[in-house]
Design an enzyme around this catalytic site. Structure first.
Site, PDB file in Angstrom:
ATOM      1  N   ARG A  80     114.698  46.421  60.725  1.00 20.20           N
ATOM      2  CA  ARG A  80     113.723  46.333  61.795  1.00 20.20           C
ATOM      3  C   ARG A  80     112.683  47.426  61.658  1.00 20.20           C
ATOM      4  O   ARG A  80     111.521  47.255  61.995  1.00 20.20           O
ATOM      5  CB  ARG A  80     114.484  46.474  63.117  1.00 20.20           C
ATOM      6  CG  ARG A  80     113.708  46.143  64.343  1.00 20.20           C
ATOM      7  CD  ARG A  80     113.442  44.653  64.405  1.00 20.20           C
ATOM      8  NE  ARG A  80     113.098  44.247  65.763  1.00 20.20           N
ATOM      9  CZ  ARG A  80     113.972  43.704  66.594  1.00 20.20           C
ATOM     10  NH1 ARG A  80     115.210  43.509  66.223  1.00 20.20           N
ATOM     11  NH2 ARG A  80     113.590  43.356  67.802  1.00 20.20           N
ATOM     12  N   ASP A 102     125.935  57.033  60.455  1.00 23.21           N
ATOM     13  CA  ASP A 102     125.847  55.606  60.134  1.00 23.21           C
ATOM     14  C   ASP A 102     126.702  55.287  58.911  1.00 23.21           C
ATOM     15  O   ASP A 102     126.290  54.536  58.031  1.00 23.21           O
ATOM     16  CB  ASP A 102     124.375  55.218  59.906  1.00 23.21           C
ATOM     17  CG  ASP A 102     124.142  53.706  60.015  1.00 23.21           C
ATOM     18  OD1 ASP A 102     125.000  53.005  60.583  1.00 23.21           O
ATOM     19  OD2 ASP A 102     123.099  53.243  59.526  1.00 23.21           O
TER      20      ASP A 102
END
Ligand code: ADP
Ligand code: MG
Length: 346
Positions: free
Chosen positions: A68, A180
């Site tokens: 994104r 992450d």
């Protein structure tokens, strides 16, 4: 609040304060989103310049993948590189200051380890913001496990887990929290583990909060099962929250990677996000009843997934535990030491 299982709409703004040695934050930017250099300590702005790659020097070839917030290209800069180009307008539109990017780059550049992707530099002049790293050969653990359905036996899984622990132990020793860690960010290059995307979470992942509609909370597929209870409990639709990432939340994520390696699937497979959030938030773990593995191996999982952060092991002690696991003796000739075979890499 309802939960939507689409690309993440969770919002995060505000500080990213995991690395206290980075440049101090200055939250005001000029009208163009530029940072006033005078506010940076001299030493930092000089050392940052060493890593500044002029955008014109980069050659970009095909897209490897698009998120994104940025697109990863195969590129060339003194040889093959991966270029993660951030959509800068989206950054500023969503209240992520250029400083957050610079801060995360400052974190990135301090890393030198076999099991970490090589950071080569960054383009830091808006609207061109990019991170340049070595190009990983081989495939991600995600591709091996979930796409190709490659099976890793216990010995191979242990070797991979040891290398991940080594890379992560190094990051933590330097005060860097990955934030992450997931199989999509772990490459296997001829049996060698290469971890990517550490410390870049705020600029690449949690910045699209303004896309959240109503009181729903969008969750990227496959993200939830890496989140420790304290992160799950902090998830809020809309709120400009600062998720409480820590070394212990990285260890929780490692537990999930360990589970994927051993079982070939995600924990809580097939369950809707609401159900996962509810269970993890209450301290309910994926059942290991049907898992074919030794007690020692399951114990590692349960420890990493501990509800209380303080009960999770750190990476150095995980490494010791992994090294002590009894190795199944496999028939092999002396010229083929225990090592990942290339069949899983190419
Ligand atoms: P994600 O990690 O969620 O897959 P990214 O934006 O980090 O999303 O990566 C997009 C794509 O680019 C993925 O297919 C990823 O494997 C690939 N990629 C990222 N970094 C590198 C790299 N250093 N070398 C090769 N491929 C990379
Ligand atoms: Mg990635």
């Amino acid at each position: 609040a309802s939960v939507k299982s689409e690309r993440s709409l969770v919002s995060l703004s505000g500080s990213n304060s995991t690395d206290s040695s980075g440049p101090p934050r200055a939250d005001s930017l000029d009208a163009h989103g530029n940072h006033a250099d005078a506010r940076w300590p001299r030493q930092n702005s000089l050392s940052m310049k060493e890593w500044d790659i002029p955008y014109d020097e980069l050659k970009l070839f095909e897209t490897i993948g698009t998120g994104r917030f940025g697109t990863v290209y195969r590129g060339s800069w003194h040889g093959a590189v991966a270029v993660k180009l951030l959509h800068v307008h989206s950054l500023s539109d969503h209240g992520v200051p250029l400083d957050t990017f610079k801060h995360e780059v400052a974190t990135f550049r301090k890393t030198r380890h076999e099991n970490l992707v090589l950071f080569m530099g960054a383009c830091m002049k808006p609207p061109r913001l990019a991170i340049v790293t070595s190009l990983c050969k081989g495939m991600t653990l995600y591709t091996h496990i979930h796409i190709r359905k490659d099976k890793f036996n216990a010995n191979r899984s242990v070797i991979i887990a040891q290398q991940i622990s080594q890379g992560m132990g190094y990051l933590h020793a330097r005060g860097i929290i990955h934030k992450d860690l997931k199989t999509k960010n772990i490459f296997l290059e001829n049996g060698k583990v290469v971890i990517t995307d550490f410390g870049l979470f705020s600029v690449t992942k949690l910045c699209f909060g303004n896309n959240a509609r109503g009181d729903s909370l969008g969750i990227p597929p496959g993200w939830l099962c890496y989140l420790a209870a304290e992160l799950v409990r902090a998830l809020r639709p809309h709120a400009s929250l600062h998720l409480p990432f820590s070394k212990a939340t990285d260890v929780y994520a490692f537990g999930t990677v360990w589970y994927e390696l051993l079982c070939g699937e995600y924990p809580f497979k097939g369950q809707p996000p609401e159900a996962i959030i509810w269970q993890v938030g209450k301290g309910v773990k994926q059942s290991l009843a049907n898992m074919q593995a030794s007690r020692d191996i399951k114990d590692i999982l349960m420890l990493c997934w501990s509800y209380r952060a303080s009960e999770r092991p750190d990476f150095p002690s995980l490494l010791i535990t992994l090294q002590k696991l009894p190795r199944k003796r496999l028939a092999r000739s002396p010229s083929h030491p225990v090592h990942l075979s290339r069949s899983a890499d190419s």
